[in-house]
Design an enzyme around this catalytic site. Sequence first.
Site, PDB file in Angstrom:
ATOM      1  N   TYR A  17       0.839  -1.208   0.000  1.00 43.63           N
ATOM      2  CA  TYR A  17       0.000   0.000   0.000  1.00 43.63           C
ATOM      3  C   TYR A  17       0.867   1.250   0.000  1.00 43.63           C
ATOM      4  O   TYR A  17       0.614   2.196  -0.761  1.00 43.63           O
ATOM      5  CB  TYR A  17      -0.933   0.009   1.205  1.00 43.63           C
ATOM      6  CG  TYR A  17      -1.800   1.237   1.273  1.00 43.63           C
ATOM      7  CD1 TYR A  17      -2.794   1.474   0.322  1.00 43.63           C
ATOM      8  CD2 TYR A  17      -1.635   2.185   2.288  1.00 43.63           C
ATOM      9  CE1 TYR A  17      -3.594   2.605   0.371  1.00 43.63           C
ATOM     10  CE2 TYR A  17      -2.429   3.320   2.351  1.00 43.63           C
ATOM     11  CZ  TYR A  17      -3.407   3.522   1.387  1.00 43.63           C
ATOM     12  OH  TYR A  17      -4.198   4.652   1.437  1.00 43.63           O
ATOM     13  N   LYS A  20       0.974   4.032  -3.105  1.00 44.89           N
ATOM     14  CA  LYS A  20       0.635   5.450  -2.919  1.00 44.89           C
ATOM     15  C   LYS A  20       1.804   6.339  -3.343  1.00 44.89           C
ATOM     16  O   LYS A  20       1.605   7.404  -3.953  1.00 44.89           O
ATOM     17  CB  LYS A  20       0.258   5.718  -1.462  1.00 44.89           C
ATOM     18  CG  LYS A  20      -0.978   4.961  -0.987  1.00 44.89           C
ATOM     19  CD  LYS A  20      -2.194   5.111  -1.892  1.00 44.89           C
ATOM     20  CE  LYS A  20      -2.874   6.440  -1.777  1.00 44.89           C
ATOM     21  NZ  LYS A  20      -4.109   6.504  -2.600  1.00 44.89           N
TER      22      LYS A  20
END
Length: 323
Positions: free
Chosen positions: A141, A145
């Site tokens: 994650y 991002k």
Amino acid sequence: MTTVLLTGASGFLGQHVLRELVAAGAEVRALSRREETDAVIGALGGTPVRADVTDVASLTAAMTGVDAVFHTAADTNTWRPHNDAQTRTNVGGAENLLAAAKAASVRSFMHTSSVSAYSHLVHGMLREDVAQRGGDSWINYERTKFLAEQAVRAAGIPFIIFQPSHILGPGDTRNWSRLIAMIDQNRLPGVPPGSGAFADVREIAKAQVRAWQREKFGEAYLLGGEHASFLELVTLIGGQLGRKTPKRALPLPLLKIFAQFKYRVSLITRKPPDITPESAMFTCHDLAVDSSKAIRDLDYRATPLPALLADTIAWMRSVQMLR
């Protein structure tokens, strides 16, 4: 009237951004993949558009006549077997949107990133001039991002990047509301040893629309909130619900061992566990965020945590999420 394309419109943050855009007088086309989300979008004043960030053809059609894009959709998975799908959504989806926007001569692109782009590898107070380390992270994650932000910066479209911290507020059905529900049901097994910056979803949405209106292109904004340990957060929630909560945080080694055990079991059951090594790391990390740039430029404000929790709990009660 300005036409805006919004992704993630049926999600927690996306619904609040949709409300703010409609209130600002924008015509909002909102990406929707099914009829259930069509109804949510329509009720908030948006126009559902059948499209998906992983489908380039659908984005090309949806982008016709659009002036600005607000991209709030994201896959927040922390279970490794789903990492490839997460990368396709978070990185590939952003790249697809940017390509379609550039082809349609869209004038600006507002991108919701996360403090996770900096990574748990960074310690101390986060400010916009701190070097991001998401690209070095073992947590997918955080990597996605970071990479999505890099794509936005390189696309050649005027952009604004928003980096929220832990988001609370009315409308939360899947994030911190799960913790609140566990405390309400006396099912909380323990409290992690980390800390966070707790931001009001309503203020984040307002800040995004103000940044666009004020043409703060080329800027990134950290959107944090009141800092508290997770033990302090849980104690506040317990007090407002009238429930008993743990008096001490779990030891860090114990939490990590438990997360590894749950992950190994999940590889056998093929079902995502309620805690993973990745999610454990997030809750072991001490996150502090300096939002002074957003306060100065966007009139951003941090809602006091007790008031923010009271509003969140009141909304959860109104939709029968609590006993």
